[in-house]
Scaffold this active site. Structure first.
Site, PDB file in Angstrom:
ATOM      1  N   ARG A 108       0.866  -1.178   0.000  1.00  0.00           N
ATOM      2  CA  ARG A 108       0.000   0.000   0.000  1.00  0.00           C
ATOM      3  C   ARG A 108       0.905   1.230   0.000  1.00  0.00           C
ATOM      4  O   ARG A 108       2.029   1.187   0.493  1.00  0.00           O
ATOM      5  CB  ARG A 108      -0.871   0.026   1.268  1.00  0.00           C
ATOM      6  CG  ARG A 108      -2.086  -0.859   1.226  1.00  0.00           C
ATOM      7  CD  ARG A 108      -2.940  -0.678   2.493  1.00  0.00           C
ATOM      8  NE  ARG A 108      -2.260  -1.060   3.710  1.00  0.00           N
ATOM      9  CZ  ARG A 108      -1.724  -0.207   4.567  1.00  0.00           C
ATOM     10  NH1 ARG A 108      -1.753   1.090   4.317  1.00  0.00           N
ATOM     11  NH2 ARG A 108      -1.110  -0.636   5.651  1.00  0.00           N
TER      12      ARG A 108
ATOM     13  N   TYR B 269      -1.091  -3.841  -6.809  1.00  0.00           N
ATOM     14  CA  TYR B 269      -0.933  -4.563  -5.534  1.00  0.00           C
ATOM     15  C   TYR B 269      -2.246  -4.590  -4.776  1.00  0.00           C
ATOM     16  O   TYR B 269      -2.974  -3.583  -4.704  1.00  0.00           O
ATOM     17  CB  TYR B 269       0.166  -3.901  -4.684  1.00  0.00           C
ATOM     18  CG  TYR B 269       0.195  -4.469  -3.292  1.00  0.00           C
ATOM     19  CD1 TYR B 269      -0.399  -3.794  -2.232  1.00  0.00           C
ATOM     20  CD2 TYR B 269       0.718  -5.739  -3.064  1.00  0.00           C
ATOM     21  CE1 TYR B 269      -0.442  -4.354  -0.966  1.00  0.00           C
ATOM     22  CE2 TYR B 269       0.677  -6.306  -1.797  1.00  0.00           C
ATOM     23  CZ  TYR B 269       0.094  -5.616  -0.756  1.00  0.00           C
ATOM     24  OH  TYR B 269       0.036  -6.183   0.495  1.00  0.00           O
TER      25      TYR B 269
ATOM     26  N   LYS C 184      -9.503  -2.649   1.968  1.00  0.00           N
ATOM     27  CA  LYS C 184      -9.266  -1.492   2.836  1.00  0.00           C
ATOM     28  C   LYS C 184     -10.075  -0.274   2.387  1.00  0.00           C
ATOM     29  O   LYS C 184     -10.608   0.480   3.199  1.00  0.00           O
ATOM     30  CB  LYS C 184      -7.773  -1.151   2.809  1.00  0.00           C
ATOM     31  CG  LYS C 184      -6.853  -2.295   3.218  1.00  0.00           C
ATOM     32  CD  LYS C 184      -7.117  -2.779   4.623  1.00  0.00           C
ATOM     33  CE  LYS C 184      -6.095  -3.803   5.078  1.00  0.00           C
ATOM     34  NZ  LYS C 184      -6.355  -4.289   6.445  1.00  0.00           N
TER      35      LYS C 184
ATOM     36  N   HIS D  39     -11.176  -2.576  11.826  1.00  0.00           N
ATOM     37  CA  HIS D  39     -10.033  -3.383  11.377  1.00  0.00           C
ATOM     38  C   HIS D  39      -9.834  -4.505  12.404  1.00  0.00           C
ATOM     39  O   HIS D  39      -8.866  -4.503  13.155  1.00  0.00           O
ATOM     40  CB  HIS D  39      -8.816  -2.468  11.290  1.00  0.00           C
ATOM     41  CG  HIS D  39      -7.633  -3.098  10.626  1.00  0.00           C
ATOM     42  ND1 HIS D  39      -6.349  -2.734  10.908  1.00  0.00           N
ATOM     43  CD2 HIS D  39      -7.534  -4.064   9.685  1.00  0.00           C
ATOM     44  CE1 HIS D  39      -5.506  -3.444  10.170  1.00  0.00           C
ATOM     45  NE2 HIS D  39      -6.199  -4.258   9.423  1.00  0.00           N
TER      46      HIS D  39
ATOM     47  N   SER E   6      -0.067  -3.907  12.519  1.00  0.00           N
ATOM     48  CA  SER E   6       0.676  -4.943  11.787  1.00  0.00           C
ATOM     49  C   SER E   6       1.776  -5.514  12.685  1.00  0.00           C
ATOM     50  O   SER E   6       2.171  -4.908  13.677  1.00  0.00           O
ATOM     51  CB  SER E   6       1.303  -4.321  10.544  1.00  0.00           C
ATOM     52  OG  SER E   6       2.081  -3.209  10.935  1.00  0.00           O
TER      53      SER E   6
ATOM     54  N   CYS F 131       1.644  -7.940  14.727  1.00  0.00           N
ATOM     55  CA  CYS F 131       1.233  -8.458  16.050  1.00  0.00           C
ATOM     56  C   CYS F 131       0.676  -9.874  15.937  1.00  0.00           C
ATOM     57  O   CYS F 131       0.320 -10.472  16.954  1.00  0.00           O
ATOM     58  CB  CYS F 131       0.179  -7.547  16.672  1.00  0.00           C
ATOM     59  SG  CYS F 131       0.842  -5.959  17.184  1.00  0.00           S
TER      60      CYS F 131
ATOM     61  N   ASP G 267      -9.505 -10.011   9.403  1.00  0.00           N
ATOM     62  CA  ASP G 267      -9.004  -8.651   9.169  1.00  0.00           C
ATOM     63  C   ASP G 267     -10.027  -7.537   9.373  1.00  0.00           C
ATOM     64  O   ASP G 267      -9.688  -6.486   9.881  1.00  0.00           O
ATOM     65  CB  ASP G 267      -8.441  -8.561   7.730  1.00  0.00           C
ATOM     66  CG  ASP G 267      -7.651  -7.289   7.524  1.00  0.00           C
ATOM     67  OD1 ASP G 267      -7.754  -6.685   6.446  1.00  0.00           O
ATOM     68  OD2 ASP G 267      -6.953  -6.855   8.473  1.00  0.00           O
TER      69      ASP G 267
ATOM     70  N   ARG H  42       2.191 -12.029   0.015  1.00  0.00           N
ATOM     71  CA  ARG H  42       0.842 -12.356   0.492  1.00  0.00           C
ATOM     72  C   ARG H  42       0.338 -13.699  -0.035  1.00  0.00           C
ATOM     73  O   ARG H  42       0.641 -14.062  -1.153  1.00  0.00           O
ATOM     74  CB  ARG H  42      -0.123 -11.256   0.044  1.00  0.00           C
ATOM     75  CG  ARG H  42       0.158  -9.895   0.634  1.00  0.00           C
ATOM     76  CD  ARG H  42      -0.290  -9.820   2.065  1.00  0.00           C
ATOM     77  NE  ARG H  42       0.078  -8.563   2.720  1.00  0.00           N
ATOM     78  CZ  ARG H  42      -0.652  -8.028   3.682  1.00  0.00           C
ATOM     79  NH1 ARG H  42      -1.777  -8.605   4.065  1.00  0.00           N
ATOM     80  NH2 ARG H  42      -0.256  -6.903   4.268  1.00  0.00           N
TER      81      ARG H  42
HETATM   82  C1  LIG Z   1      -1.576 -16.084  18.174  1.00  0.00           C
HETATM   83  C2  LIG Z   1      -0.341 -15.691  18.015  1.00  0.00           C
HETATM   84  C3  LIG Z   1       0.035 -14.320  18.251  1.00  0.00           C
HETATM   85  N1  LIG Z   1       1.526 -14.196  18.270  1.00  0.00           N
HETATM   86  C4  LIG Z   1       2.171 -14.201  19.475  1.00  0.00           C
HETATM   87  O1  LIG Z   1       1.529 -14.384  20.526  1.00  0.00           O
HETATM   88  C5  LIG Z   1       3.574 -13.997  19.470  1.00  0.00           C
HETATM   89  N2  LIG Z   1       4.491 -13.912  20.478  1.00  0.00           N
HETATM   90  C6  LIG Z   1       5.673 -13.662  19.871  1.00  0.00           C
HETATM   91  C7  LIG Z   1       6.982 -13.503  20.621  1.00  0.00           C
HETATM   92  C8  LIG Z   1       7.554 -14.855  20.818  1.00  0.00           C
HETATM   93  C9  LIG Z   1       8.398 -15.423  19.859  1.00  0.00           C
HETATM   94  C10 LIG Z   1       8.954 -16.694  20.079  1.00  0.00           C
HETATM   95  C11 LIG Z   1       8.616 -17.393  21.267  1.00  0.00           C
HETATM   96  N3  LIG Z   1       9.121 -18.630  21.589  1.00  0.00           N
HETATM   97  C12 LIG Z   1      10.136 -19.245  21.077  1.00  0.00           C
HETATM   98  C13 LIG Z   1      10.308 -20.644  21.539  1.00  0.00           C
HETATM   99  O2  LIG Z   1      10.879 -18.685  20.299  1.00  0.00           O
HETATM  100  C14 LIG Z   1       7.769 -16.830  22.192  1.00  0.00           C
HETATM  101  C15 LIG Z   1       7.225 -15.561  21.967  1.00  0.00           C
HETATM  102  N4  LIG Z   1       5.562 -13.596  18.523  1.00  0.00           N
HETATM  103  C16 LIG Z   1       4.245 -13.794  18.279  1.00  0.00           C
HETATM  104  N5  LIG Z   1       3.563 -13.811  17.091  1.00  0.00           N
HETATM  105  C17 LIG Z   1       4.286 -13.583  15.832  1.00  0.00           C
HETATM  106  C18 LIG Z   1       4.330 -12.047  15.616  1.00  0.00           C
HETATM  107  C19 LIG Z   1       4.782 -11.687  14.236  1.00  0.00           C
HETATM  108  C20 LIG Z   1       3.637 -11.685  13.263  1.00  0.00           C
HETATM  109  C21 LIG Z   1       2.215 -14.013  17.091  1.00  0.00           C
HETATM  110  O3  LIG Z   1       1.603 -14.041  16.010  1.00  0.00           O
HETATM  111 MN   LIG Z   2      -5.281  -5.491   7.909  1.00  0.00          MN
END
Ligand SMILES: C=CCn1c(=O)c2[nH]c(Cc3ccc(NC(C)=O)cc3)nc2n(CCCC)c1=O
Ligand SMILES: [Mn+2]
Length: 627
Positions: free
Chosen positions: A90, A239, A248, A268, A291, A293, A316, A410
């Protein structure tokens, strides 16, 4: 013997042939819309889409021959495409909302401050920009007419759009992401619809060298919204976020204007249902995250503890409306998932992976020698030595420098194929929403979960959502960025008025849902994650559900909201979790955070923020100081 003469009745629009479909039977409003834009864009032909598989096969075949699409032989009906590397995401700086009055579109931004809650362009200026792009933009190309429904066709919560586009790739994605069908014409009748016009901005004869068989015009990208007439015009980009106008542009920026006028919410947000197997009780949650998360991962969560079943309604966008009894019901207006590929794998989101194994399109991912897709995160799921072609078309192998997929690569896949799609995901009434969760990537100071004291407090929590993101500016690394309601890039009108709309919903007979805030990303002083996240997040949703159903004893008051009482979150089977670190409220951090929130709201929407929000901030500040 007379041969019956078959005169091929080719309808014409002026002198332009209609190569498919029956123009004369389109609703009058649609005929006028199409005729006006045919005159403006001057395509060589017009093609009325029906969204059928036959139509898709015909277009896929054409795009394969042209080299834009390439079949992934490892799966069933899956295709890969690489965009022009200049057209991969975007473009916020070229995204505008145009209304007569500037302050219908944007809030009052403090002098000298960069407005980040949407951009307004005056009708006069926009007229010039439009005239600089659309006249003759489809010369030598076919204009596709796409009738689509956001939401199940015929649902009272759904809205209809018609998209005109010179990109048949867009048609292939729109039929996955929205409901494309001739039934839309019947339901539409003589009613209003959202007018969507999209062009790649490459009239023939082509002036600009086409890369990867991906026509586009990056230097002249313009994404324009006209909420007063429910119209969207997008130029120069193929895109998804810029060209699949149902997403969006329509389902958020235009729809939030309609929602304000009609008294509902276009947000959202993901929608998920959690069933406690012991009792069969099912609770639906809507959740908004910026984004990075893992919003799609949460929507399709695989619980790590027994006794819970999670099913996804949407990943989404949520359209939510209070019914006649004051209950909040939500639908997913989309029909597919358009997810970030890198980081998605059988560990982080097995349900997304399984949804993608057929009838899906992959954009800017890598390709394995055995005809599969590849992206960062799949290291353990493919043969380590397999030859891979990167999204840039280079030969590569795992472990070599560089990336196989673009960070914004994507997958576009049909939601109905998801193993845990909810049986009610297309219920015309929607599903009952009991809780709204906001979240952000907060490495410091913000506890795993807390509950707002009231609707007004919860709306303020949403308005103050922040998240750690890689700053757009180079070598700045990570920054905590404001992203109110996770709607910052998708605002369709004045942010202050939007907060006012949210507040206005807390009135009889509405039973407003509880509002929570979660943070999966808090770090300890060694920089390690304090919480395992992923499937273990079900433990937090379990606490949320018990709070929704009024379990009093599991929460304690804190200056920022209700916190889980120590031990009230199921930690069975988890390694050591430092509860105190996970739930501590560093006083100075929160005092700074509140000051930063106030500064942000004053900078970005000073005169427009409803007094109730300032009141909530003041009370929060007092509670934290007295803490
Ligand atoms: C339902 C899942 C939500 N979630 C999370 O709850 C989450 N937590 C984390 C941080 C994290 C990364 C690795 C581990 N564990 C190991 C073993 O590496 C633990 C927490 N990353 C996460 N991620 C990936 C974020 C990038 C898109 C994530 O999506
Ligand atoms: Mn979105």
């Amino acid at each position: 013997q007379f041969h019956e003469v078959h005169e091929i009745v080719v309808q014409k629009l002026g002198h332009i042939p209609i190569v498919k479909g029956d123009f004369a039977h389109l609703p009058n409003k649609v005929q006028r819309f199409v005729a006006a834009w045919v005159q403006e864009c001057r395509p060589r032909a017009v093609y009325i889409c029906d969204g059928s598989d036959e139509e898709a096969h015909e277009i896929i075949h054409k795009l394969e021959e042209r080299g834009l699409l390439h079949k992934l032989r490892k799966y069933e009906e899956c295709y890969i495409c690489r965009t022009d590397p200049a057209d991969v995401a975007r473009v916020e700086s070229k995204t505008f909302v145009t209304t007569e009055d500037k302050y219908d579109s944007v809030a009052h931004v403090r002098e000298g401050v960069q407005g980040i809650m949407g951009q307004w362009m005056s009708p006069e200026l926009m007229e010039v920009e439009m005239n600089n792009r659309f006249p003759g933009c489809m010369a030598g190309r076919c204009m596709y007419i796409i009738p689509f429904s956001m939401g199940p066709i015929g649902s009272p919560l759904s809205k209809i759009g018609v998209q005109l586009t010179d990109s048949n790739y867009v048609l292939l994605c729109m039929r996955i992401m929205t409901r494309v069908s001739p039934k839309v014409w019947e339901v539409l009748g003589d009613n209003e619809f959202v007018r969507c016009v999209h062009s790649m901005g490459c009239p023939r004869p082509v002036q600009r060298k086409v890369i990867n068989h991906w026509p586009c015009n990056p230097e002249k990208i313009l994404i324009a919204h006209f909420p007063e007439i429910r119209e969207i015009c997008s130029y120069g980009s193929g895109y998804g976020g810029n060209s699949l106008l149902g997403k969006k542009c329509f389902a958020l920026r235009i729809a939030m204007n309609i929602a304000r006028d009609e008294g509902w919410l276009a947000e959202h947000m993901l929608i998920m249902g959690i069933t406690e197997e012991k009792t069969g009780r099912e609770t639906f949650i809507a959740a908004a995250f910026p984004s990075a998360c893992g919003k799609t991962n949460l929507a399709m969560l695989n619980p790590t503890i027994p006794g819970f079943k999670v099913r996804v309604v949407g990943d989404d966008i949520a359209w939510m409306r209070f019914d006649e009894n004051g209950e909040l019901y939500g639908i997913n207006p989309e029909a597919g998932f358009f997810g970030v590929a890198p980081g998605t794998n059988m560990k982080t989101n097995p349900n997304a992976m399984l949804t993608c194994l057929k009838n899906s399109i992959f954009t800017n991912v890598g390709e394995t020698a055995d005809g599969g897709f590849y992206w960062e995160g799949l290291e353990d799921e493919v043969d380590k030595n397999i030859a891979i072609t990167t999204w840039l078309g280079e030969n590569w192998r795992i472990g070599q420098p560089g990336k196989a997929a673009h960070p914004n690569a994507r997958f576009t896949c049909p939601a109905g194929q998801c193993p845990i799609i909810h049986p009610k995901w297309e219920d015309p009434k929607g599903v009952p929403i009991s809780a709204i969760i906001f979240g952000g990537r907060r490495p410091v100071g913000v506890p795993l979960v807390y509950e707002a004291f009231s609707w007004e407090h919860g709306v303020t929590v949403g308005a103050c959502v922040k998240s750690e993101a890689t700053a757009a500016a180079e070598h700045v690394g990570k920054q905590i960025m404001h992203d109110p309601m996770a709607m910052r890039p998708f605002m369709g009108y004045n942010f202050g008025k939007y907060l006012g709309h949210w507040l206005s919903l807390n009135k009889a007979p509405h039973k407003v849902p509880k509002i929570f805030h979660v943070n999966w990303f808090r770090l300890n002083e060694k920089g390690q994650f304090l919480w395992p996240g992923f499937g273990d997040n079900i433990r937090v949703l379990d606490w949320v559900i018990r709070r929704v159903h009024e379990e009093e004893s599991i929460a304690v008051k804190s200056p920022i909201g209700w916190l889980p009482k120590k031990g009230s979150i199921n930690m069975d089977g988890l390694g050591p979790v430092d509860w105190n670190e996970l739930f501590s409220l560093p006083k100075h951090y929160w005092e700074d955070d509140i000051r930063e929130s106030r500064r942000f709201l004053e900078d970005q929407a000073n005169g427009d923020v409803p007094p109730a929000i300032w009141k909530e901030l003041d009370e929060l500040e007092k509670r934290v100081k007295e803490g």
